[in-house]
Design a protein around this motif. Sequence first.
Motif, mmCIF file in Angstrom:
data_model
loop_
_atom_site.group_PDB
_atom_site.id
_atom_site.type_symbol
_atom_site.label_atom_id
_atom_site.label_comp_id
_atom_site.label_asym_id
_atom_site.label_seq_id
_atom_site.Cartn_x
_atom_site.Cartn_y
_atom_site.Cartn_z
ATOM 1 N N GLU A 143 47.990 47.181 38.363
ATOM 2 C CA GLU A 143 46.890 47.683 39.203
ATOM 3 C C GLU A 143 47.361 48.356 40.489
ATOM 4 O O GLU A 143 46.708 49.262 40.989
ATOM 5 C CB GLU A 143 45.949 46.531 39.568
ATOM 6 N N PHE A 144 48.460 47.860 41.046
ATOM 7 C CA PHE A 144 48.858 48.343 42.374
ATOM 8 C C PHE A 144 50.288 48.895 42.406
ATOM 9 O O PHE A 144 50.643 49.630 43.327
ATOM 10 C CB PHE A 144 48.722 47.224 43.413
ATOM 11 N N GLY A 145 51.114 48.463 41.471
ATOM 12 C CA GLY A 145 52.479 48.991 41.387
ATOM 13 C C GLY A 145 53.437 48.444 42.433
ATOM 14 O O GLY A 145 54.630 48.751 42.408
ATOM 15 N N ARG A 146 52.925 47.643 43.338
ATOM 16 C CA ARG A 146 53.795 47.061 44.371
ATOM 17 C C ARG A 146 53.036 45.922 45.052
ATOM 18 O O ARG A 146 51.826 45.753 44.856
ATOM 19 C CB ARG A 146 54.182 48.088 45.419
ATOM 20 N N LEU A 147 53.769 45.191 45.893
ATOM 21 C CA LEU A 147 53.152 44.152 46.722
ATOM 22 C C LEU A 147 53.772 44.271 48.109
ATOM 23 O O LEU A 147 55.002 44.410 48.228
ATOM 24 C CB LEU A 147 53.432 42.766 46.113
ATOM 25 N N ASP A 148 52.934 44.246 49.141
ATOM 26 C CA ASP A 148 53.443 44.400 50.513
ATOM 27 C C ASP A 148 53.595 43.067 51.240
ATOM 28 O O ASP A 148 54.464 42.929 52.098
ATOM 29 C CB ASP A 148 52.496 45.303 51.320
ATOM 30 N N ILE A 149 52.708 42.128 50.916
ATOM 31 C CA ILE A 149 52.717 40.840 51.626
ATOM 32 C C ILE A 149 52.551 39.714 50.611
ATOM 33 O O ILE A 149 51.640 39.751 49.779
ATOM 34 C CB ILE A 149 51.556 40.778 52.653
ATOM 35 N N LEU A 150 53.440 38.747 50.685
ATOM 36 C CA LEU A 150 53.284 37.521 49.881
ATOM 37 C C LEU A 150 53.169 36.351 50.840
ATOM 38 O O LEU A 150 54.084 36.106 51.639
ATOM 39 C CB LEU A 150 54.496 37.307 48.959
ATOM 40 N N VAL A 151 52.058 35.635 50.772
ATOM 41 C CA VAL A 151 51.893 34.426 51.577
ATOM 42 C C VAL A 151 51.943 33.227 50.632
ATOM 43 O O VAL A 151 51.037 33.016 49.816
ATOM 44 C CB VAL A 151 50.565 34.430 52.364
ATOM 45 N N ASN A 152 53.036 32.477 50.724
ATOM 46 C CA ASN A 152 53.170 31.249 49.936
ATOM 47 C C ASN A 152 52.480 30.130 50.706
ATOM 48 O O ASN A 152 53.085 29.419 51.508
ATOM 49 C CB ASN A 152 54.650 30.934 49.712
ATOM 50 N N ASN A 153 51.170 30.022 50.458
ATOM 51 C CA ASN A 153 50.333 29.086 51.211
ATOM 52 C C ASN A 153 49.978 27.824 50.417
ATOM 53 O O ASN A 153 49.780 26.768 51.018
ATOM 54 C CB ASN A 153 49.048 29.810 51.632
ATOM 55 N N ALA A 154 49.895 27.935 49.092
ATOM 56 C CA ALA A 154 49.443 26.790 48.284
ATOM 57 C C ALA A 154 50.297 25.573 48.610
ATOM 58 O O ALA A 154 51.528 25.660 48.654
ATOM 59 C CB ALA A 154 49.542 27.125 46.799
ATOM 60 N N GLY A 155 49.639 24.457 48.844
ATOM 61 C CA GLY A 155 50.393 23.253 49.162
ATOM 62 C C GLY A 155 49.565 22.013 48.898
ATOM 63 O O GLY A 155 48.328 22.060 48.891
ATOM 64 N N ILE A 156 50.266 20.928 48.653
ATOM 65 C CA ILE A 156 49.594 19.645 48.439
ATOM 66 C C ILE A 156 50.319 18.582 49.263
ATOM 67 O O ILE A 156 51.458 18.782 49.700
ATOM 68 C CB ILE A 156 49.594 19.216 46.944
ATOM 69 N N SER A 157 49.621 17.473 49.457
ATOM 70 C CA SER A 157 50.252 16.321 50.097
ATOM 71 C C SER A 157 49.995 15.103 49.216
ATOM 72 O O SER A 157 48.904 14.551 49.210
ATOM 73 C CB SER A 157 49.675 16.096 51.497
ATOM 74 N N VAL A 158 51.001 14.776 48.427
ATOM 75 C CA VAL A 158 50.873 13.633 47.515
ATOM 76 C C VAL A 158 51.102 12.361 48.310
ATOM 77 O O VAL A 158 52.129 12.220 48.980
ATOM 78 C CB VAL A 158 51.915 13.736 46.376
ATOM 79 N N PRO A 159 50.137 11.426 48.275
ATOM 80 C CA PRO A 159 50.334 10.194 49.050
ATOM 81 C C PRO A 159 51.519 9.391 48.532
ATOM 82 O O PRO A 159 51.710 9.296 47.318
ATOM 83 C CB PRO A 159 49.021 9.435 48.863
ATOM 84 N N PRO A 160 52.306 8.827 49.434
ATOM 85 C CA PRO A 160 53.476 8.063 48.993
ATOM 86 C C PRO A 160 53.130 6.680 48.446
ATOM 87 O O PRO A 160 53.963 6.038 47.808
ATOM 88 C CB PRO A 160 54.311 7.939 50.268
ATOM 89 N N GLY A 161 51.897 6.235 48.686
ATOM 90 C CA GLY A 161 51.514 4.911 48.209
ATOM 91 C C GLY A 161 50.031 4.858 47.934
ATOM 92 O O GLY A 161 49.297 5.806 48.221
ATOM 93 N N PRO A 162 49.547 3.727 47.401
ATOM 94 C CA PRO A 162 48.152 3.630 46.969
ATOM 95 C C PRO A 162 47.140 3.789 48.115
ATOM 96 O O PRO A 162 46.066 4.316 47.897
ATOM 97 C CB PRO A 162 48.050 2.227 46.352
ATOM 98 N N ASP A 163 47.475 3.397 49.306
ATOM 99 C CA ASP A 163 46.530 3.536 50.420
ATOM 100 C C ASP A 163 46.822 4.792 51.250
ATOM 101 O O ASP A 163 46.411 4.890 52.398
ATOM 102 C CB ASP A 163 46.594 2.301 51.333
ATOM 103 N N GLY A 164 47.540 5.715 50.667
ATOM 104 C CA GLY A 164 47.864 6.947 51.383
ATOM 105 C C GLY A 164 49.111 6.818 52.218
ATOM 106 O O GLY A 164 49.531 7.763 52.873
ATOM 107 N N TRP A 165 49.724 5.668 52.196
ATOM 108 C CA TRP A 165 50.885 5.471 53.058
ATOM 109 C C TRP A 165 51.869 4.491 52.411
ATOM 110 O O TRP A 165 51.463 3.524 51.750
ATOM 111 C CB TRP A 165 50.450 4.906 54.416
ATOM 112 N N ALA A 166 53.141 4.748 52.554
ATOM 113 C CA ALA A 166 54.211 3.814 52.193
ATOM 114 C C ALA A 166 55.464 4.320 52.886
ATOM 115 O O ALA A 166 55.627 5.531 53.077
ATOM 116 C CB ALA A 166 54.435 3.773 50.685
#
Length: 258
Positions: free
Chosen positions: A90-113
């Motif tokens: 569709e565009f033949g090129r890309l000018d800007i890539l923003v690697n924004n996708a992110g997650i925060s997997v909790p380290p323990g069952p209550d969100g903390w360990a």
Amino acid sequence: MTDAQNTQKTPNVQNAQIALITGANKGIGLETARQLGAAGTTVLVGARSAERGEPAAAALRDEGLAARFVRVDVTDEATIEAAAKLIDAEFGRLDILVNNAGISVPPGPDGWAPPSETPVDAVRENYETNVFGVIAVTNAMLPLLRRSPAARIVNVSSELGSLAGNSDLNSPFAEINLLPYNTSKTALNGVTVAYAKELRDTSIKVNAVTPGYCATDLNGHSGVRTAEQGAAVTVRLAMIGADGPTGAFFGDDGPTPW
Ligand code: NAP
């Protein structure tokens, strides 16, 4: 829905910059797409499903911005390759890539360990998205970015990934010792430096940013800043000129310690 069935129209903006933002269906990513779109960029709203991505892109189009949904699950190579093919066609090129996708997997069952009680799988899961996903998307998009006269890659990191910050017991985040998330962002910072080094003799600039503590789904909306405020630094680094930095880590106030 397959790409071939994807009949949505991208507003035709002559000579506009083309930006792909991963995880752009909500939060800081959506605000980044909005701000880049408002600056005249054609924004490709990366999201892992049409159900999430189409409404976000449609909302931006309703605001008069040039936006379209592109399916990208950063942990799924097939969607990444399909996205690269679609952008090429569709565009033949890309000018800007923003690697924004992110997650925060909790380290323990209550969100903390503590690190010593954190399952390796939680760390691995976090790295799949926040680190390996960035590498996979960057490698797939680089041929398109190389066709831009001055491409920019912005990796959305975090102060929580800063080794300087994590080593400082007086840091405001000293108590937030989340092994999966924090070290994934530390690794992402390393990834940023590695790509900047490889690409230093090209016109492509690669930087990491920290958006600050923003109220989004990632943290149950506990953040003290808005997603809009968090997006601003990404947009700034996505639009820096030829005299701008590469291989740097930026916050709102400028360079921030690795
Ligand atoms: P958010 O509202 O939860 O948004 C995260 C985005 O990433 C969503 O669009 C999500 O899509 C997407 N995503 C997750 N896994 C994905 C995958 N495998 N493939 C494609 N997209 C995926 O969180 P946010 O706060 O805006 O986070 C954006 C970035 O900012 C993240 O990298 C985060 O680590 C960083 N950050 C945030 C803060 C903060 O205080 N909020 C601070 C520092 C850094 P779904 O809707 O499909 O889940």
